[in-house]
Design a protein around this motif. Structure first.
Motif, PDB file in Angstrom:
ATOM      1  N   ALA A  94      23.269  52.157  27.831  1.00 52.63           N
ATOM      2  CA  ALA A  94      22.502  53.329  27.383  1.00 52.63           C
ATOM      3  C   ALA A  94      21.515  53.086  26.476  1.00 52.63           C
ATOM      4  N   LYS A  95      22.132  52.627  25.406  1.00 48.84           N
ATOM      5  CA  LYS A  95      21.192  52.405  24.172  1.00 48.84           C
ATOM      6  C   LYS A  95      20.676  51.185  24.155  1.00 48.84           C
ATOM      7  N   LYS A  96      19.515  50.945  25.067  1.00 55.30           N
ATOM      8  CA  LYS A  96      18.780  49.569  25.053  1.00 55.30           C
ATOM      9  C   LYS A  96      18.026  49.214  23.873  1.00 55.30           C
ATOM     10  N   GLY A  97      17.891  47.785  23.628  1.00 56.92           N
ATOM     11  CA  GLY A  97      17.160  47.163  22.617  1.00 56.92           C
ATOM     12  C   GLY A  97      17.722  47.345  21.181  1.00 56.92           C
ATOM     13  N   LEU A  98      19.114  47.373  21.131  1.00 57.62           N
ATOM     14  CA  LEU A  98      19.700  47.424  19.976  1.00 57.62           C
ATOM     15  C   LEU A  98      20.834  46.377  19.713  1.00 57.62           C
ATOM     16  N   GLY A  99      20.791  45.425  20.824  1.00 59.01           N
ATOM     17  CA  GLY A  99      21.722  44.260  20.737  1.00 59.01           C
ATOM     18  C   GLY A  99      23.221  44.774  21.496  1.00 59.01           C
ATOM     19  N   TYR A 100      23.129  45.794  21.842  1.00 52.60           N
ATOM     20  CA  TYR A 100      24.636  46.327  22.367  1.00 52.60           C
ATOM     21  C   TYR A 100      25.092  45.602  23.748  1.00 52.60           C
ATOM     22  N   GLY A 101      23.817  45.139  24.480  1.00 50.33           N
ATOM     23  CA  GLY A 101      24.374  44.321  25.768  1.00 50.33           C
ATOM     24  C   GLY A 101      24.915  43.133  25.229  1.00 50.33           C
ATOM     25  N   HIS A 102      24.376  42.376  24.089  1.00 49.46           N
ATOM     26  CA  HIS A 102      25.035  41.043  23.938  1.00 49.46           C
ATOM     27  C   HIS A 102      26.666  41.407  23.229  1.00 49.46           C
ATOM     28  N   GLU A 103      26.679  42.669  22.360  1.00 47.57           N
ATOM     29  CA  GLU A 103      27.960  42.670  21.756  1.00 47.57           C
ATOM     30  C   GLU A 103      28.930  43.100  22.708  1.00 47.57           C
ATOM     31  N   THR A 104      28.412  43.866  23.887  1.00 47.70           N
ATOM     32  CA  THR A 104      29.435  44.348  25.037  1.00 47.70           C
ATOM     33  C   THR A 104      29.801  42.921  25.822  1.00 47.70           C
ATOM     34  N   ARG A 131      16.199  41.280  32.710  1.00 47.93           N
ATOM     35  CA  ARG A 131      16.551  41.742  31.565  1.00 47.93           C
ATOM     36  C   ARG A 131      18.220  41.190  31.500  1.00 47.93           C
ATOM     37  N   ALA A 132      18.640  41.768  32.591  1.00 48.09           N
ATOM     38  CA  ALA A 132      20.343  41.452  32.780  1.00 48.09           C
ATOM     39  C   ALA A 132      20.633  39.976  32.941  1.00 48.09           C
ATOM     40  N   LEU A 133      19.745  39.303  33.851  1.00 44.03           N
ATOM     41  CA  LEU A 133      20.097  37.910  33.763  1.00 44.03           C
ATOM     42  C   LEU A 133      19.586  37.182  32.516  1.00 44.03           C
ATOM     43  N   HIS A 134      18.733  37.570  31.874  1.00 41.90           N
ATOM     44  CA  HIS A 134      18.540  36.729  30.580  1.00 41.90           C
ATOM     45  C   HIS A 134      19.676  36.813  29.668  1.00 41.90           C
ATOM     46  N   LEU A 135      20.187  38.193  29.658  1.00 45.12           N
ATOM     47  CA  LEU A 135      21.450  38.576  28.814  1.00 45.12           C
ATOM     48  C   LEU A 135      22.667  37.694  29.234  1.00 45.12           C
ATOM     49  N   TYR A 136      22.834  37.700  30.575  1.00 44.43           N
ATOM     50  CA  TYR A 136      23.990  37.110  31.003  1.00 44.43           C
ATOM     51  C   TYR A 136      23.973  35.459  30.858  1.00 44.43           C
ATOM     52  N   GLU A 137      22.788  34.843  30.944  1.00 44.96           N
ATOM     53  CA  GLU A 137      22.594  33.507  30.652  1.00 44.96           C
ATOM     54  C   GLU A 137      22.519  33.291  29.239  1.00 44.96           C
ATOM     55  N   SER A 138      22.061  34.174  28.266  1.00 42.21           N
ATOM     56  CA  SER A 138      22.131  33.882  27.105  1.00 42.21           C
ATOM     57  C   SER A 138      23.616  34.017  26.633  1.00 42.21           C
ATOM     58  N   GLU A 139      24.306  34.622  27.174  1.00 43.48           N
ATOM     59  CA  GLU A 139      25.766  34.831  26.656  1.00 43.48           C
ATOM     60  C   GLU A 139      26.734  33.620  27.364  1.00 43.48           C
ATOM     61  N   GLY A 140      26.039  32.645  28.058  1.00 41.68           N
ATOM     62  CA  GLY A 140      26.850  31.362  28.487  1.00 41.68           C
ATOM     63  C   GLY A 140      27.401  31.603  29.862  1.00 41.68           C
ATOM     64  N   MET A 141      26.857  32.625  30.462  1.00 42.11           N
ATOM     65  CA  MET A 141      27.252  32.803  32.140  1.00 42.11           C
ATOM     66  C   MET A 141      26.458  31.753  32.965  1.00 42.11           C
ATOM     67  N   GLU A 158      18.901  43.062  50.358  1.00 42.18           N
ATOM     68  CA  GLU A 158      18.721  42.312  48.992  1.00 42.18           C
ATOM     69  C   GLU A 158      19.472  41.156  48.786  1.00 42.18           C
ATOM     70  N   ASP A 159      19.056  40.233  48.133  1.00 39.62           N
ATOM     71  CA  ASP A 159      19.896  39.122  47.528  1.00 39.62           C
ATOM     72  C   ASP A 159      20.725  39.734  46.239  1.00 39.62           C
ATOM     73  N   LEU A 160      21.746  38.835  46.019  1.00 45.58           N
ATOM     74  CA  LEU A 160      22.443  39.087  44.745  1.00 45.58           C
ATOM     75  C   LEU A 160      22.719  37.611  44.507  1.00 45.58           C
ATOM     76  N   VAL A 161      22.792  37.419  43.126  1.00 43.97           N
ATOM     77  CA  VAL A 161      23.138  36.086  42.293  1.00 43.97           C
ATOM     78  C   VAL A 161      24.190  36.099  41.651  1.00 43.97           C
ATOM     79  N   VAL A 162      25.124  35.301  41.726  1.00 40.18           N
ATOM     80  CA  VAL A 162      26.520  35.047  41.084  1.00 40.18           C
ATOM     81  C   VAL A 162      26.308  34.393  40.075  1.00 40.18           C
ATOM     82  N   LEU A 163      27.010  34.893  38.765  1.00 39.81           N
ATOM     83  CA  LEU A 163      27.133  34.207  37.531  1.00 39.81           C
ATOM     84  C   LEU A 163      28.443  34.283  37.318  1.00 39.81           C
ATOM     85  N   ALA A 164      28.830  32.993  36.389  1.00 37.72           N
ATOM     86  CA  ALA A 164      30.450  33.274  36.030  1.00 37.72           C
ATOM     87  C   ALA A 164      30.527  32.197  34.960  1.00 37.72           C
ATOM     88  N   LEU A 165      31.552  32.607  34.222  1.00 34.72           N
ATOM     89  CA  LEU A 165      31.890  31.703  32.974  1.00 34.72           C
ATOM     90  C   LEU A 165      33.437  31.302  33.018  1.00 34.72           C
TER      91      LEU A 165
END
Length: 187
Positions: A94-104, A131-141, A158-165
């Motif tokens: 909910a609170k975007k731009g604070l790095g909460y996505g990375h910590e999550t 925005r989400a794709l950048h987050l996921y890939e920057s976190e190693g997905m 619509e298409d979906l892309v799959v990311l994994a770790l």
């Protein structure tokens, strides 16, 4: 009844959602900033999960440690997978731009690989959710593939892309010092 904390970080913690969190979850899913990037669920979908009636699935709240304020939501599937594979859906902050996505993401990875000892974590994402794709890939997905025209949104395929770790990839990032500093204590 105390809320079940799954994993704690410096600013945020993951906890099992309870029925009183349902309005917050639905607000996030149907928020105009979020709804085009997910397939939102309704109250009747979430209620049995929150009551513990759906095996292997959990609604999770991301909460600020200092304030106790909920700031995000995740749906986890595959918690009873024989293959030790967890799926994260609806990672919404909910609170975007604070790095909460990375910590999550760091908390989710630590919970999955350290606490649960899972082998693989994965998610899917709409390819235009940059925005989400950048987050996921920057976190190693790692981008594994694309499901073409697999969901329908407002009458449009619509298409979906799959990311994994994998656990070994997470462990390598941990050894490189780019994950949480140490295994976190459950409260």
């Amino acid at each position: 009844m105390p809320k079940e904390i799954l994993h704690r970080g410096k600013r945020l913690l993951l906890r099992r959602a309870v029925e009183s969190d349902l309005d917050f979850i639905l607000r996030l899913e149907y928020d105009p900033e979020n709804v085009s990037f997910i397939v939102p669920f309704d109250r009747t979908f979430h209620e049995p999960i929150l009551r513990g009636e759906v095996r292997g699935t959990m609604d999770i709240i991301v909460e600020e440690c200092a304030t106790g304020e909920p700031v995000g939501y995740v749906l986890a599937n595959g918690l009873q997978s024989v293959a030790k594979e967890i799926e994260w859906t609806h990672i919404i902050v909910a609170k975007k731009g604070l790095g909460y996505g990375h910590e999550t993401l760091k908390l989710l990875k630590a919970w999955a690989f350290e606490d649960l000892q899972f082998h693989r974590a994965w998610l899917d994402c709409k390819p235009y959710n940059r925005r989400a794709l950048h987050l996921y890939e920057s976190e190693g997905m790692v981008l594994e593939g694309r499901f073409r025209e697999t969901i329908v949104t407002n009458g449009v395929y619509e298409d979906l892309v799959v990311l994994a770790l994998l656990a070994r990839e997470y462990e390598a990032m941990k050894q490189a010092g780019i994950e949480l500093e140490s295994p976190q204590q459950k409260a």
